[in-house]
Design a protein around this motif. Structure first.
Motif, PDB file in Angstrom:
ATOM      1  N   GLY A  10       0.754  -1.248   0.000  1.00 15.73           N
ATOM      2  CA  GLY A  10       0.000   0.000   0.000  1.00 15.73           C
ATOM      3  C   GLY A  10       0.780   1.293   0.000  1.00 15.73           C
ATOM      4  O   GLY A  10       1.999   1.307   0.168  1.00 15.73           O
ATOM      5  N   ASP A  11      -0.033   2.321  -0.208  1.00 17.50           N
ATOM      6  CA  ASP A  11       0.407   3.627  -0.653  1.00 17.50           C
ATOM      7  C   ASP A  11       1.008   3.457  -2.044  1.00 17.50           C
ATOM      8  O   ASP A  11       2.221   3.555  -2.249  1.00 17.50           O
ATOM      9  CB  ASP A  11       1.375   4.297   0.321  1.00 17.50           C
ATOM     10  CG  ASP A  11       0.644   4.904   1.519  1.00 17.50           C
ATOM     11  OD1 ASP A  11      -0.598   5.021   1.464  1.00 17.50           O
ATOM     12  OD2 ASP A  11       1.315   5.278   2.490  1.00 17.50           O
ATOM     13  N   LEU A  12       0.097   3.204  -2.972  1.00 16.37           N
ATOM     14  CA  LEU A  12       0.490   3.116  -4.378  1.00 16.37           C
ATOM     15  C   LEU A  12       0.641   4.502  -4.968  1.00 16.37           C
ATOM     16  O   LEU A  12       1.344   4.688  -5.955  1.00 16.37           O
ATOM     17  CB  LEU A  12      -0.585   2.355  -5.157  1.00 16.37           C
ATOM     18  CG  LEU A  12      -0.678   0.903  -4.721  1.00 16.37           C
ATOM     19  CD1 LEU A  12      -2.124   0.468  -4.627  1.00 16.37           C
ATOM     20  CD2 LEU A  12       0.095   0.037  -5.673  1.00 16.37           C
ATOM     21  N   GLY A  40      -3.155   1.797   0.639  1.00 16.23           N
ATOM     22  CA  GLY A  40      -2.716   2.514   1.834  1.00 16.23           C
ATOM     23  C   GLY A  40      -3.568   3.755   2.037  1.00 16.23           C
ATOM     24  O   GLY A  40      -4.461   4.047   1.229  1.00 16.23           O
ATOM     25  N   ASN A  41      -3.286   4.493   3.096  1.00 20.72           N
ATOM     26  CA  ASN A  41      -4.085   5.695   3.380  1.00 20.72           C
ATOM     27  C   ASN A  41      -3.959   6.744   2.283  1.00 20.72           C
ATOM     28  O   ASN A  41      -4.905   7.475   2.009  1.00 20.72           O
ATOM     29  CB  ASN A  41      -3.703   6.285   4.737  1.00 20.72           C
ATOM     30  CG  ASN A  41      -2.227   6.428   4.934  1.00 20.72           C
ATOM     31  OD1 ASN A  41      -1.469   5.481   4.776  1.00 20.72           O
ATOM     32  ND2 ASN A  41      -1.784   7.631   5.259  1.00 20.72           N
ATOM     33  N   HIS A  42      -2.797   6.805   1.609  1.00 21.24           N
ATOM     34  CA  HIS A  42      -2.652   7.777   0.522  1.00 21.24           C
ATOM     35  C   HIS A  42      -3.497   7.414  -0.697  1.00 21.24           C
ATOM     36  O   HIS A  42      -3.633   8.228  -1.606  1.00 21.24           O
ATOM     37  CB  HIS A  42      -1.185   7.894   0.103  1.00 21.24           C
ATOM     38  CG  HIS A  42      -0.403   8.791   1.010  1.00 21.24           C
ATOM     39  ND1 HIS A  42      -0.159  10.119   0.744  1.00 21.24           N
ATOM     40  CD2 HIS A  42       0.164   8.548   2.210  1.00 21.24           C
ATOM     41  CE1 HIS A  42       0.531  10.653   1.729  1.00 21.24           C
ATOM     42  NE2 HIS A  42       0.745   9.719   2.633  1.00 21.24           N
ATOM     43  N   ASP A  43      -4.035   6.202  -0.721  1.00 22.30           N
ATOM     44  CA  ASP A  43      -4.856   5.781  -1.853  1.00 22.30           C
ATOM     45  C   ASP A  43      -6.330   6.132  -1.666  1.00 22.30           C
ATOM     46  O   ASP A  43      -7.173   5.791  -2.490  1.00 22.30           O
ATOM     47  CB  ASP A  43      -4.661   4.278  -2.097  1.00 22.30           C
ATOM     48  CG  ASP A  43      -3.196   3.960  -2.368  1.00 22.30           C
ATOM     49  OD1 ASP A  43      -2.558   4.770  -3.080  1.00 22.30           O
ATOM     50  OD2 ASP A  43      -2.686   2.952  -1.864  1.00 22.30           O
ATOM     51  N   ALA A 120      -1.206  -6.172   5.257  1.00 19.09           N
ATOM     52  CA  ALA A 120      -2.021  -5.017   5.641  1.00 19.09           C
ATOM     53  C   ALA A 120      -1.160  -3.768   5.486  1.00 19.09           C
ATOM     54  O   ALA A 120       0.035  -3.821   5.760  1.00 19.09           O
ATOM     55  CB  ALA A 120      -2.477  -5.144   7.093  1.00 19.09           C
ATOM     56  N   HIS A 121      -1.747  -2.671   5.073  1.00 18.89           N
ATOM     57  CA  HIS A 121      -0.923  -1.456   4.975  1.00 18.89           C
ATOM     58  C   HIS A 121      -0.439  -1.010   6.349  1.00 18.89           C
ATOM     59  O   HIS A 121       0.732  -0.693   6.546  1.00 18.89           O
ATOM     60  CB  HIS A 121      -1.704  -0.324   4.305  1.00 18.89           C
ATOM     61  CG  HIS A 121      -0.916   0.943   4.239  1.00 18.89           C
ATOM     62  ND1 HIS A 121       0.236   1.050   3.490  1.00 18.89           N
ATOM     63  CD2 HIS A 121      -1.062   2.147   4.857  1.00 18.89           C
ATOM     64  CE1 HIS A 121       0.756   2.261   3.632  1.00 18.89           C
ATOM     65  NE2 HIS A 121      -0.015   2.942   4.465  1.00 18.89           N
ATOM     66  N   HIS A 122      -1.352  -0.964   7.311  1.00 18.48           N
ATOM     67  CA  HIS A 122      -1.011  -0.424   8.629  1.00 18.48           C
ATOM     68  C   HIS A 122      -0.442  -1.515   9.538  1.00 18.48           C
ATOM     69  O   HIS A 122      -1.067  -2.555   9.722  1.00 18.48           O
ATOM     70  CB  HIS A 122      -2.246   0.206   9.275  1.00 18.48           C
ATOM     71  CG  HIS A 122      -2.724   1.433   8.553  1.00 18.48           C
ATOM     72  ND1 HIS A 122      -3.612   1.371   7.508  1.00 18.48           N
ATOM     73  CD2 HIS A 122      -2.388   2.745   8.699  1.00 18.48           C
ATOM     74  CE1 HIS A 122      -3.838   2.602   7.057  1.00 18.48           C
ATOM     75  NE2 HIS A 122      -3.101   3.456   7.750  1.00 18.48           N
ATOM     76  N   GLY A 156       3.260  -1.948   5.688  1.00 22.20           N
ATOM     77  CA  GLY A 156       4.014  -0.809   5.162  1.00 22.20           C
ATOM     78  C   GLY A 156       3.873   0.368   6.113  1.00 22.20           C
ATOM     79  O   GLY A 156       4.025   0.220   7.313  1.00 22.20           O
ATOM     80  N   HIS A 157       3.569   1.521   5.574  1.00 20.80           N
ATOM     81  CA  HIS A 157       3.141   2.728   6.291  1.00 20.80           C
ATOM     82  C   HIS A 157       4.211   3.416   7.129  1.00 20.80           C
ATOM     83  O   HIS A 157       4.295   4.636   7.111  1.00 20.80           O
ATOM     84  CB  HIS A 157       1.917   2.417   7.167  1.00 20.80           C
ATOM     85  CG  HIS A 157       1.242   3.644   7.696  1.00 20.80           C
ATOM     86  ND1 HIS A 157       0.727   4.617   6.865  1.00 20.80           N
ATOM     87  CD2 HIS A 157       1.002   4.071   8.973  1.00 20.80           C
ATOM     88  CE1 HIS A 157       0.195   5.589   7.615  1.00 20.80           C
ATOM     89  NE2 HIS A 157       0.363   5.284   8.875  1.00 20.80           N
ATOM     90  N   HIS A 158       5.024   2.690   7.865  1.00 16.37           N
ATOM     91  CA  HIS A 158       6.026   3.342   8.717  1.00 16.37           C
ATOM     92  C   HIS A 158       7.269   3.805   7.946  1.00 16.37           C
ATOM     93  O   HIS A 158       8.086   4.534   8.490  1.00 16.37           O
ATOM     94  CB  HIS A 158       6.487   2.397   9.837  1.00 16.37           C
ATOM     95  CG  HIS A 158       5.461   2.212  10.930  1.00 16.37           C
ATOM     96  ND1 HIS A 158       5.580   1.236  11.886  1.00 16.37           N
ATOM     97  CD2 HIS A 158       4.310   2.871  11.200  1.00 16.37           C
ATOM     98  CE1 HIS A 158       4.545   1.303  12.720  1.00 16.37           C
ATOM     99  NE2 HIS A 158       3.753   2.284  12.318  1.00 16.37           N
TER     100      HIS A 158
HETATM  101 FE   LIG Z   1       0.673   5.015   4.696  1.00 15.71          FE
END
Ligand SMILES: [Fe+2]
Length: 240
Positions: A10-12, A40-43, A120-122, A156-158
């Motif tokens: 995630g966060d593509l 991800g959250n940016h998506d 999971a992204h987070h 991901g995310h971090h």
């Molecule tokens: Fe993120």
């Protein structure tokens, strides 16, 4: 390297724009390899705000499909992705009880003898930074994933490459049904945080799991730090 599977946690995109999704999709499909991708959250679009509330995943799904649990199964691997970003928890993300129940159902229907991986992204452990945030519902998620005999959780995310046990930040933390947690760095974006661009290469061979951080040096990704985990009884221990 011709891996069996490419996983993107995630966060593509940076701002969930159609052109950004199209570019990410073209790049990933161009690899010509099986894929498991989660957003991800940016998506989720930040603006206009009403789009984030009324159809947060509309653009992501247009390009990457509507599957709630994108997955992959072969003779050695059973991988299940889960969508953790949430419109009202934009940054932190969550793993809710119904999602955990769906993951459990999916693994219950999966033949045994495969490495069980959740994406999971987070993150659900803090990882490299003890102050780092975990997804809402992280503690319940850890218990639920252990209960369905998950071996590895990818996140991901971090923006920090890290792997370790599921008890927290300590490397080598083990226990009954300990899972291996693997956090990805920033693969290709130039909006990095603390590290050069990197991705993880996981090699599973019987009871042995090797995680190698491949980071960018000049214009080439090369093998860097490596961790080795060994399945012992009901869980995993750190060898290296
Ligand atoms: Fe993120």
């Amino acid at each position: 390297m011709r891996p069996d599977l490419v996983v993107v946690s995630g966060d593509l995109t940076q701002r969930a724009r159609d052109a950004q999704f199209a570019a990410a999709h073209a790049f990933l499909v161009g690899l010509g390899l099986p894929l498991v991708v989660v957003p991800g959250n940016h998506d989720l679009p930040l603006f206009p705000f009403w789009r984030r509330l009324t159809g947060p995943f509309e653009r992501y799904r247009r390009h990457f499909g509507r599957e709630r649990l994108p997955s992959y199964l072969d003779g050695e691997l059973a991988v299940v992705g889960v969508v953790t970003p949430h419109a009202s928890l934009w940054k932190r993300g969550r793993l809710a009880a119904p999602q955990l129940a769906r993951i459990a159902e999916r693994f219950a229907a999966t033949p045994t003898g495969r490495l069980r991986v959740v994406v999971a992204h987070h993150p659900i452990v803090t990882g490299a930074d003890p102050q780092a945030e975990r997804a809402h519902g992280a503690s319940a998620a850890l218990a639920a994933l252990r209960a369905c005999a998950v071996d590895v959780v990818l996140a991901g995310h971090h923006h920090r490459s890290w792997s370790g046990g599921d008890a927290g930040t300590a490397r080598g933390a083990v226990g009954t049904r300990a899972m291996v947690m693997v956090h990805a760095g920033t693969a290709v974006s130039d909006r990095r945080r603390h590290e050069t661009n990197a991705y993880n290469l996981l090699c599973s061979d019987g009871p042995r799991l090797e995680v190698t951080i491949r980071s960018l040096h000049g214009d080439t990704f090369a093998a860097g730090a490596r961790s080795v985990f060994l399945r012992r009884g009901d869980g995993w221990t750190t060898l290296l």
